[in-house]
Design a protein around this motif. Structure first.
Motif, PDB file in Angstrom:
ATOM      1  N   TYR A 159      44.992  44.441  49.547  1.00 61.19           N
ATOM      2  CA  TYR A 159      46.157  43.831  48.782  1.00 61.19           C
ATOM      3  C   TYR A 159      45.903  42.241  48.462  1.00 61.19           C
ATOM      4  CZ  TYR A 159      47.734  40.672  52.497  1.00 61.19           C
ATOM      5  OH  TYR A 159      48.057  39.705  53.596  1.00 61.19           O
ATOM      6  N   CYS A 160      46.980  41.855  47.039  1.00 64.70           N
ATOM      7  CA  CYS A 160      46.610  41.250  46.721  1.00 64.70           C
ATOM      8  C   CYS A 160      48.238  40.200  46.913  1.00 64.70           C
ATOM      9  CB  CYS A 160      47.036  41.243  44.916  1.00 64.70           C
ATOM     10  SG  CYS A 160      47.452  39.641  44.099  1.00 64.70           S
ATOM     11  N   GLY A 161      47.769  39.559  47.819  1.00 62.02           N
ATOM     12  CA  GLY A 161      49.851  38.385  49.314  1.00 62.02           C
ATOM     13  C   GLY A 161      51.218  38.351  47.782  1.00 62.02           C
ATOM     14  N   ASN A 162      49.820  37.510  46.506  1.00 58.94           N
ATOM     15  CA  ASN A 162      50.724  37.081  45.780  1.00 58.94           C
ATOM     16  C   ASN A 162      50.260  37.869  43.811  1.00 58.94           C
ATOM     17  OD1 ASN A 162      53.198  35.506  44.974  1.00 58.94           O
ATOM     18  ND2 ASN A 162      52.097  34.400  43.634  1.00 58.94           N
ATOM     19  N   GLU A 163      51.360  38.328  43.433  1.00 59.27           N
ATOM     20  CA  GLU A 163      51.355  38.901  42.187  1.00 59.27           C
ATOM     21  C   GLU A 163      51.433  38.232  41.154  1.00 59.27           C
ATOM     22  OE1 GLU A 163      48.705  41.131  40.687  1.00 59.27           O
ATOM     23  OE2 GLU A 163      48.784  42.881  42.682  1.00 59.27           O
ATOM     24  N   THR A 164      50.525  36.793  41.068  1.00 66.80           N
ATOM     25  CA  THR A 164      50.820  35.767  40.184  1.00 66.80           C
ATOM     26  C   THR A 164      51.506  36.152  38.456  1.00 66.80           C
ATOM     27  OG1 THR A 164      48.674  34.211  40.900  1.00 66.80           O
ATOM     28  CG2 THR A 164      49.904  34.087  39.438  1.00 66.80           C
ATOM     29  N   ILE A 165      50.878  37.073  38.667  1.00 66.82           N
ATOM     30  CA  ILE A 165      51.345  37.476  36.871  1.00 66.82           C
ATOM     31  C   ILE A 165      52.750  38.663  36.535  1.00 66.82           C
ATOM     32  CG2 ILE A 165      51.072  38.902  34.606  1.00 66.82           C
ATOM     33  CD1 ILE A 165      47.786  38.733  34.960  1.00 66.82           C
ATOM     34  N   ALA A 222      44.339  35.890  48.137  1.00 66.62           N
ATOM     35  CA  ALA A 222      45.686  34.791  48.592  1.00 66.62           C
ATOM     36  C   ALA A 222      45.364  33.428  47.623  1.00 66.62           C
ATOM     37  CB  ALA A 222      45.499  34.727  49.130  1.00 66.62           C
ATOM     38  N   SER A 223      45.002  33.592  45.816  1.00 65.69           N
ATOM     39  CA  SER A 223      44.862  32.777  45.180  1.00 65.69           C
ATOM     40  C   SER A 223      46.018  31.846  44.985  1.00 65.69           C
ATOM     41  CB  SER A 223      44.512  33.944  43.762  1.00 65.69           C
ATOM     42  OG  SER A 223      42.744  33.972  44.338  1.00 65.69           O
ATOM     43  N   SER A 224      47.042  33.018  45.049  1.00 66.22           N
ATOM     44  CA  SER A 224      47.850  32.018  44.592  1.00 66.22           C
ATOM     45  C   SER A 224      49.611  32.038  45.246  1.00 66.22           C
ATOM     46  CB  SER A 224      49.328  32.613  42.902  1.00 66.22           C
ATOM     47  OG  SER A 224      48.967  34.549  43.090  1.00 66.22           O
ATOM     48  N   ALA A 268      38.529  34.650  42.068  1.00 67.34           N
ATOM     49  CA  ALA A 268      38.797  35.533  42.642  1.00 67.34           C
ATOM     50  C   ALA A 268      38.365  36.647  42.326  1.00 67.34           C
ATOM     51  CB  ALA A 268      40.526  35.457  42.465  1.00 67.34           C
ATOM     52  N   ILE A 269      37.981  36.652  41.323  1.00 65.36           N
ATOM     53  CA  ILE A 269      38.271  38.022  40.361  1.00 65.36           C
ATOM     54  C   ILE A 269      35.665  38.259  40.903  1.00 65.36           C
ATOM     55  CG2 ILE A 269      36.771  38.561  37.697  1.00 65.36           C
ATOM     56  CD1 ILE A 269      39.488  36.650  36.561  1.00 65.36           C
ATOM     57  N   GLY A 270      35.773  37.078  40.797  1.00 63.36           N
ATOM     58  CA  GLY A 270      34.215  36.600  41.150  1.00 63.36           C
ATOM     59  C   GLY A 270      34.281  37.426  42.612  1.00 63.36           C
ATOM     60  N   GLN A 271      35.393  36.883  43.389  1.00 61.62           N
ATOM     61  CA  GLN A 271      34.612  38.122  44.420  1.00 61.62           C
ATOM     62  C   GLN A 271      36.223  40.309  44.521  1.00 61.62           C
ATOM     63  OE1 GLN A 271      34.660  36.569  47.905  1.00 61.62           O
ATOM     64  NE2 GLN A 271      34.324  34.967  46.862  1.00 61.62           N
ATOM     65  N   GLN A 288      42.557  27.004  41.859  1.00 61.71           N
ATOM     66  CA  GLN A 288      43.222  26.572  40.847  1.00 61.71           C
ATOM     67  C   GLN A 288      44.632  26.403  41.072  1.00 61.71           C
ATOM     68  OE1 GLN A 288      41.248  28.540  40.603  1.00 61.71           O
ATOM     69  NE2 GLN A 288      41.422  30.465  38.447  1.00 61.71           N
ATOM     70  N   LYS A 289      45.545  27.315  42.315  1.00 62.36           N
ATOM     71  CA  LYS A 289      46.741  28.125  41.668  1.00 62.36           C
ATOM     72  C   LYS A 289      47.375  26.704  43.044  1.00 62.36           C
ATOM     73  CE  LYS A 289      44.963  31.071  39.302  1.00 62.36           C
ATOM     74  NZ  LYS A 289      45.463  32.602  39.445  1.00 62.36           N
ATOM     75  N   ASN A 290      47.310  26.801  44.054  1.00 63.60           N
ATOM     76  CA  ASN A 290      47.476  26.033  44.734  1.00 63.60           C
ATOM     77  C   ASN A 290      47.003  25.007  45.630  1.00 63.60           C
ATOM     78  OD1 ASN A 290      50.407  25.497  45.685  1.00 63.60           O
ATOM     79  ND2 ASN A 290      50.634  26.448  47.611  1.00 63.60           N
TER      80      ASN A 290
HETATM   81  C1  LIG Z   1      44.592  33.846  39.038  1.00 67.60           C
HETATM   82  C2  LIG Z   1      44.170  34.575  39.825  1.00 67.60           C
HETATM   83  C3  LIG Z   1      43.283  35.498  39.843  1.00 67.60           C
HETATM   84  C4  LIG Z   1      41.641  34.897  39.402  1.00 67.60           C
HETATM   85  O1  LIG Z   1      41.185  34.056  39.455  1.00 67.60           O
HETATM   86  P1  LIG Z   1      39.946  33.427  38.798  1.00 67.60           P
HETATM   87  O2  LIG Z   1      39.268  31.826  39.541  1.00 67.60           O
HETATM   88  O3  LIG Z   1      40.114  33.298  37.679  1.00 67.60           O
HETATM   89  O4  LIG Z   1      38.650  33.935  39.210  1.00 67.60           O
HETATM   90  C5  LIG Z   1      42.802  36.569  40.789  1.00 67.60           C
HETATM   91  N1  LIG Z   1      43.549  36.903  41.249  1.00 67.60           N
HETATM   92  C6  LIG Z   1      44.966  36.546  41.581  1.00 67.60           C
HETATM   93  C7  LIG Z   1      46.264  36.727  42.848  1.00 67.60           C
HETATM   94  C8  LIG Z   1      45.275  34.706  40.635  1.00 67.60           C
HETATM   95  O5  LIG Z   1      46.159  34.542  40.464  1.00 67.60           O
END
Ligand SMILES: *Cc1c(COP(=O)(O)O)cnc(C)c1O
Length: 373
Positions: free
Chosen positions: A155-161, A186-188, A76-79, A208-210
């Motif tokens: 927008y980030c659908g779910n703020e993982t941190i 929507a990574s997480s 996602a950081i690449g994106q 790598q999250k879900n």
């Molecule tokens: C983990 C995460 C990222 C970063 O993902 P990478 O695979 O390390 O680039 C970005 N956005 C969200 C919402 C994440 O959970």
């Protein structure tokens, strides 16, 4: 063999059934005489693995024909860079919702390519007990605030941190920006519940999250967004090029795609996303109820915006943090330490975390509070 209850935010827990199957197929996939890792990505066997992974992903999310699925690399950081490189042709700005740490990072990267208009931002606010905390709610976007010349709204659908999740996607019509494509990280929370894919121009995330192992990035892109790339966009990251080459312009992360495919089958066998969503709701509710009912633990996120995937919580007595973590580890509960920017604890309870794992965590938390606090 001993497996821990793994609450890592990512790379994260995978379904045990999937890992067992992968282990059984490791040396000889379906009589091919080789591991999936050793296969040519252009051979018929891997093509079958890729094809069924794509089909199952589409089926699970009910992805309409208008939207294409790409498997890429770079996470996602690449994106954060690849999206502007692909969507900025003829534009010089995009709009952003700043709801937490990941969207902040997306905005920062975008600033290298264009003007980032932050149209909504979560402020640092005080909770009931007067403690100031940042990123504890989904900020709302004022109608008319999105410039008509925006390349997209992100927008980030779910703020993982921060543990903040959008329960409703921004409604571009009522915001007066119906023509502006909606882009979601929507990574997480991808596949944690059904999602309105059709209303988005683009959805992306790391696997790598879900979904599966690190190394795979999924991109769901509406067909009309495939031809908006800047000339400097690298070919391997150009959505049109990747799509025309069936996600095989460069060598795809073959083993990660294989495991993702097994996870998709596992989700389908469970009954698909409505069933998965109900289970996720139950798991999260159990954990939030334990936190809210306690005098030791606190989660400061507005109730309606609480994440069902990542549950951060603090100990009101921070001096107990180290002891909490070490006793949890002794009980087989691992990776509970919160992100350094937020502190405290964080339990990530993705699809693959069984309800028994959440029960074990809640049980431990209640016991710890009784004995130590
Ligand atoms: C983990 C995460 C990222 C970063 O993902 P990478 O695979 O390390 O680039 C970005 N956005 C969200 C919402 C994440 O959970």
């Amino acid at each position: 063999m001993k497996r821990l209850w793994n609450f890592s935010a990512g790379p994260a827990v995978l379904p045990e059934a999937v890992l067992s199957q992968a282990a059984a197929e490791m040396l000889d996939w379906h009589g091919s005489g080789m591991s999936v890792m050793e296969m040519s990505h252009r051979g018929p066997q891997f093509m079958e693995i890729l094809q069924s992974a794509l089909e199952d992903f589409r089926e699970l999310l009910n992805i309409p024909e208008s939207h294409k699925v790409l498997f890429m690399q770079g996470g996602a950081i690449g994106q954060n860079a690849i999206v502007p490189l692909n969507l900025l042709k003829g534009f010089n700005s995009a709009a952003f919702v700043k709801s937490g740490s990941w969207s902040a990072k997306t905005i920062k990267e975008f600033a290298r390519y264009g003007r980032a208009d932050v149209v909504a931002e979560a402020r640092e606010i005080k909770d009931d007990s007067g403690v100031r905390a940042a990123n504890t709610y989904v900020p709302s976007i004022a109608p008319g605030s999105i410039s008509p010349g925006s390349a997209y709204l992100h927008y980030c659908g779910n703020e993982t941190i921060d543990g903040v999740e959008f329960k409703h996607i921004p409604d571009m019509h009522s915001l007066g920006a119906a023509h502006v494509p909606l882009v979601c990280d929507a990574s997480s929370n991808i596949l944690s519940r059904p999602m309105d894919v059709a209303s988005h121009g683009l959805i992306y995330g790391g696997a790598q999250k879900n979904i599966g192992p690190a190394g795979l990035t999924f991109v769901i892109v509406r067909e009309d967004q495939l031809d908006r790339a800047l000339d400097v966009c690298p070919s391997a990251f150009n959505y049109r090029t990747v799509y025309d080459n069936h996600s095989m312009y460069n060598t795809p992360p073959t083993y990660a795609i294989y495991i993702a495919g097994l996870v998709f089958k596992w989700l389908k066998d469970m009954g698909g996303l409505p069933v998965v969503a109900e289970l996720n709701r139950k798991k999260a509710q159990m954990l939030y109820e334990a936190i809210d009912g306690s005098a030791l633990y606190v989660n400061r996120v507005r109730h309606a915006d609480r994440s069902l995937m990542n549950v951060p919580f603090q100990l009101r007595e921070e001096a107990l943090n180290a002891e909490f973590l070490s006793l949890a580890q002794e009980r087989g509960l691992t990776q509970l330490k919160g992100h350094k920017s937020v502190g405290g604890m964080r339990a990530s309870i993705y699809n693959a975390m069984p309800i028994e794992g959440v029960e074990a965590l809640v049980d431990f938390m209640l016991t710890f509070e009784k004995e130590r606090a």
